[in-house]
Design an enzyme around this catalytic site. Structure first.
Site, PDB file in Angstrom:
ATOM      1  N   ARG A   1       2.194   3.157   2.338  1.00 28.02           N
ATOM      2  CA  ARG A   1       3.432   3.181   3.125  1.00 28.02           C
ATOM      3  C   ARG A   1       4.502   2.347   2.442  1.00 28.02           C
ATOM      4  O   ARG A   1       5.668   2.754   2.383  1.00 28.02           O
ATOM      5  CB  ARG A   1       3.199   2.670   4.556  1.00 28.02           C
ATOM      6  CG  ARG A   1       4.454   2.862   5.439  1.00 28.02           C
ATOM      7  CD  ARG A   1       4.275   2.317   6.858  1.00 28.02           C
ATOM      8  NE  ARG A   1       5.372   2.737   7.729  1.00 28.02           N
ATOM      9  CZ  ARG A   1       6.531   2.112   7.840  1.00 28.02           C
ATOM     10  NH1 ARG A   1       6.767   1.009   7.133  1.00 28.02           N
ATOM     11  NH2 ARG A   1       7.461   2.561   8.646  1.00 28.02           N
ATOM     12  N   CYS A   2       4.131   1.186   1.918  1.00 31.76           N
ATOM     13  CA  CYS A   2       5.095   0.322   1.231  1.00 31.76           C
ATOM     14  C   CYS A   2       5.762   1.049   0.064  1.00 31.76           C
ATOM     15  O   CYS A   2       6.926   0.801  -0.241  1.00 31.76           O
ATOM     16  CB  CYS A   2       4.409  -0.933   0.695  1.00 31.76           C
ATOM     17  SG  CYS A   2       3.695  -2.011   1.944  1.00 31.76           S
ATOM     18  N   MET A   3       5.007   1.908  -0.610  1.00 33.54           N
ATOM     19  CA  MET A   3       5.495   2.544  -1.835  1.00 33.54           C
ATOM     20  C   MET A   3       6.265   3.832  -1.588  1.00 33.54           C
ATOM     21  O   MET A   3       6.576   4.548  -2.543  1.00 33.54           O
ATOM     22  CB  MET A   3       4.312   2.843  -2.764  1.00 33.54           C
ATOM     23  CG  MET A   3       3.608   1.617  -3.287  1.00 33.54           C
ATOM     24  SD  MET A   3       2.377   2.014  -4.565  1.00 33.54           S
ATOM     25  CE  MET A   3       1.206   3.029  -3.659  1.00 33.54           C
TER      26      MET A   3
ATOM     27  N   GLY B   1       0.802  -1.210   0.000  1.00 27.81           N
ATOM     28  CA  GLY B   1       0.000   0.000   0.000  1.00 27.81           C
ATOM     29  C   GLY B   1       0.839   1.266   0.000  1.00 27.81           C
ATOM     30  O   GLY B   1       2.044   1.241  -0.277  1.00 27.81           O
TER      31      GLY B   1
END
Length: 410
Positions: free
Chosen positions: A397-399, A395
Site C-alpha cells: 500500500r505504501c508503494m 509495504g
C-alpha cells in the site's frame, strides 16, 4: 473515465495506480546519514528494482494501468516556462545556503535537455563531488562542511502513497513530516497543475502542501463513499485532520464523516496503514499492539464550517461496523495474534496490504504467519518478494497511489 481521479473506497477494483521505480537516490544513502533521510538500512538498488518491477507486473497482469510518477512529472513540464519554474522551485526548497552555488546548480539542471533525465536527477540529489569547483561560502555550508551532499536525495519517494493522497475525485497534496520528504510534494503539485491528464479537469484540492501542519498519505484511508479514516501518528497531527475535514465537507466531495485513529507517535507504527488496512467489505488487517490503547474520534459537519468531534466509546469492531453500516467486521491480526510474530511481521509490513479488488490483495511473501491468517479468512493473496524494498519500512500500500478505482456496487 469521466474524471481523472475516482477513489471512493480502499477496496474497489483498482484500474489505475501510480508508482515510482526506485532509482539512483537509493545509491546516495549512507550509514551515517540514514536517520536524516528517514531510513533504517540501505537497500541493494538492483534487487530493489527487480522486486519493484515484479510488483508492477503483478498489477498489470490483473488489468491495472500502471503509471510512473517520474514519467508524469516529466510530461508535466510542457513548455520552457514551466520547466524553469520547476527548477527554480526545486532549488528554492533544497536548502542551499550559497546563492552562487544555487546558480551553478541551476545551470547544471537547465543544461539537461531530456525532461525525464532532469526529473531523475532532482530525485537522486547532488553530491558535492559532482561539482569540483564547489566552495563553502555560507555559515550553513560551513556548519555542514563534512556533509557530502549539496542537495539531499529523495530515497523515500518509492512510497508514493505519502506525498499526496487521492480521495473521491480530489487530492490531498500533503505537508510532510520532514524537510527531506516535503520536497517530494513538488512533484504532485506539477502533476496536478500541468499534466495533460489532470490540468483543467477541476481536480479538487482538499489539502495544500503550503499548510503549516503536517499530514501524510499513509495516514489517509478511504473506508467508503461516506467515511474517511485518518491516523493521528508520528507523521500526521490533529490540526491537519481538522483542516482536511473542513475542506472535504465544504467542497462536498460526498464524505460525511472522518474517523481519526490515534495510534501514537512511534517510528515502528509511523502511519495508520502500517498497522491497519481494509481488505474487503467487512475485513481489515490490524497490528494487535495498537488495539488496547486505540482512541477513535468521529468528525462530522456541524454547519457553518464548524465541526462536531466526538470520542467514540466502543470497541474498534463496533465502531467500524457502525460507520460502514455492517452487522459486524472481522479484524485479521498481524502475526495471527502471536506477539513475537506480530512484532516481526509488522516491522516487515505484514499489515500493509494493497487491495486490488474486494477480498483480493497484494502482500509481501515474507510475512508467512500473517499471510496464512489472511488465507484462512478467505482473502485471495498475490505474493511479491520484498527483501530489499521493505528496508525502507513500507509495504504494497505504501508503494502505490491509486488514481482510479471502480465504485462499489453494494
Amino acid at each position: 473515465m469521466s474524471k481523472p481521479i475516482n477513489v471512493f473506497s480502499e477496496i474497489g477494483k483498482l484500474k489505475t495506480v501510480m508508482l515510482h521505480r526506485p532509482g539512483k537516490e537509493l545509491e546516495n544513502l549512507m550509514p551515517d546519514y540514514l536517520e536524516r533521510l528517514l531510513f533504517d538500512d540501505i537497500p541493494f538498488l538492483e534487487q530493489a528494482q527487480k522486486e519493484h518491477d515484479n510488483f508492477a507486473e503483478v498489477l498489470q497482469k490483473k488489468g491495472v494501468e500502471v503509471v510512473y510518477l517520474e514519467d508524469l512529472v516529466a510530461e508535466s513540464l510542457t513548455n520552457e516556462e514551466i520547466r524553469i519554474q520547476f527548477i527554480d522551485q526545486y532549488l528554492s526548497e533544497a536548502g542551499i545556503g550559497s546563492h552562487a552555488v544555487k546558480e551553478k546548480i541551476k545551470e547544471m539542471l537547465t543544461a539537461i535537455k531530456d525532461e525525464r533525465e532532469l526529473v531523475d536527477k532532482t530525485i537522486a540529489g547532488i553530491q558535492k563531488a559532482e561539482m569540483p569547483e564547489y566552495n563553502v561560502e555560507s555559515l550553513t555550508d560551513m556548519m555542514e562542511s563534512d556533509y557530502p551532499f549539496i542537495i539531499d536525495p529523495m530515497p523515500n519517494l518509492y512510497f508514493t502513497r505519502d506525498n499526496f493522497a487521492t480521495m473521491g475525485n480530489g487530492v490531498s497534496l500533503n505537508h510532510m513530516y520532514s524537510v527531506t520528504r516535503q520536497r517530494e510534494t513538488i512533484y504532485g503539485q506539477y502533476i496536478f497543475d500541468y499534466h495533460p491528464r489532470f490540468a483543467g479537469k477541476e481536480v479538487p484540492k482538499v489539502y495544500d502542501r503550503n499548510n503549516t501542519t503536517r499530514i501524510e498519505g499513509g495516514d489517509e484511508l478511504v473506508l467508503s463513499k461516506d467515511v474517511l479514516a485518518v491516523g493521528l501518528s508520528q507523521r500526521t497531527e490533529a490540526a491537519s485532520i481538522e483542516k482536511l475535514a473542513k475542506n472535504i465537507f465544504e467542497q462536498e466531495l460526498g464524505f460525511n464523516c472522518v474517523l481519526a485513529f490515534n495510534i501514537g507517535e512511534y517510528r515502528k507504527f509511523m502511519h495508520l496503514d502500517t498497522v491497519f488496512t481494509m481488505i474487503d467489505y467487512d475485513k481489515f488487517t490490524i497490528h494487535p499492539e495498537i488495539e488496547g490503547a486505540l482512541e477513535v474520534y468521529s468528525i462530522t459537519p456541524k454547519g457553518n464550517g464548524e465541526l462536531k468531534i466526538t470520542r467514540e466509546e466502543d470497541t474498534l469492531e463496533h465502531i467500524l461496523a457502525k460507520y460502514l453500516n455492517l452487522d459486524s467486521v472481522q479484524l485479521i491480526r498481524c502475526g495471527d495474534g502471536n506477539i513475537t510474530a506480530a512484532a516481526r511481521e509488522q516491522w516487515n509490513d505484514g499489515s500493509n496490504t494493497l487491495t486490488i479488488a474486494p477480498g483480493e490483495v497484494i502482500v509481501y511473501d515474507r510475512n508467512t504467519v500473517t499471510n496464512k491468517a489472511l488465507e484462512r479468512a478467505g482473502v485471495k493473496l498475490n505474493y511479491i518478494p520484498g527483501s530489499e524494498l521493505v528496508r525502507g519500512r513500507g509495504g504494497p500500500r505504501c508503494m502505490s497511489m491509486p488514481l482510479y478505482r471502480e465504485d462499489l456496487t453494494k
